[in-house]
Enzyme design. Sequence first.
Site, PDB file in Angstrom:
ATOM      1  N   CYS A  10      -7.260  -7.298  -7.549  1.00 41.81           N
ATOM      2  CA  CYS A  10      -7.622  -5.897  -7.371  1.00 41.81           C
ATOM      3  C   CYS A  10      -8.888  -5.597  -8.170  1.00 41.81           C
ATOM      4  CB  CYS A  10      -6.480  -4.964  -7.741  1.00 41.81           C
ATOM      5  SG  CYS A  10      -6.056  -4.887  -9.480  1.00 41.81           S
ATOM      6  N   THR A  11      -9.406  -4.413  -7.956  1.00 40.52           N
ATOM      7  CA  THR A  11     -10.686  -4.036  -8.548  1.00 40.52           C
ATOM      8  C   THR A  11     -10.716  -4.228 -10.055  1.00 40.52           C
ATOM      9  OG1 THR A  11     -10.875  -2.385  -6.802  1.00 40.52           O
ATOM     10  CG2 THR A  11     -12.398  -2.198  -8.641  1.00 40.52           C
TER      11      THR A  11
END
Length: 105
Positions: A10-11
């Site tokens: 994820c980011t």
Amino acid sequence: MRKFVGLCACTMGLAHTFMAAQSMEDEAKKRGYETKVETQGSDGIQNELTAEDIADADIILLSTAITPQNMERFEGYEIYEVSLAEAIKDIETVFDDIEEDLADN
């Protein structure tokens, strides 16, 4: 033994990446799979999947909110993709759906 590999990213690469990875790993083991899950997070790539891991896998599941590094490794393989939220909150249904799909093929 059946083999499962997963990749989570994820980011920010903090909590959700590792929560999804743990959920996937726990469910795969519960169902009797030999399991390996790669994470791409704030601490870089951990538990990196090899070409052999991917080639030997009965199930390849990606749970990502970003495009992971080294995606070319998965070219030519059937890949299942789910959101991080699905991997964390509803992994049993995800596995049920994948196993049903594989049984139909």
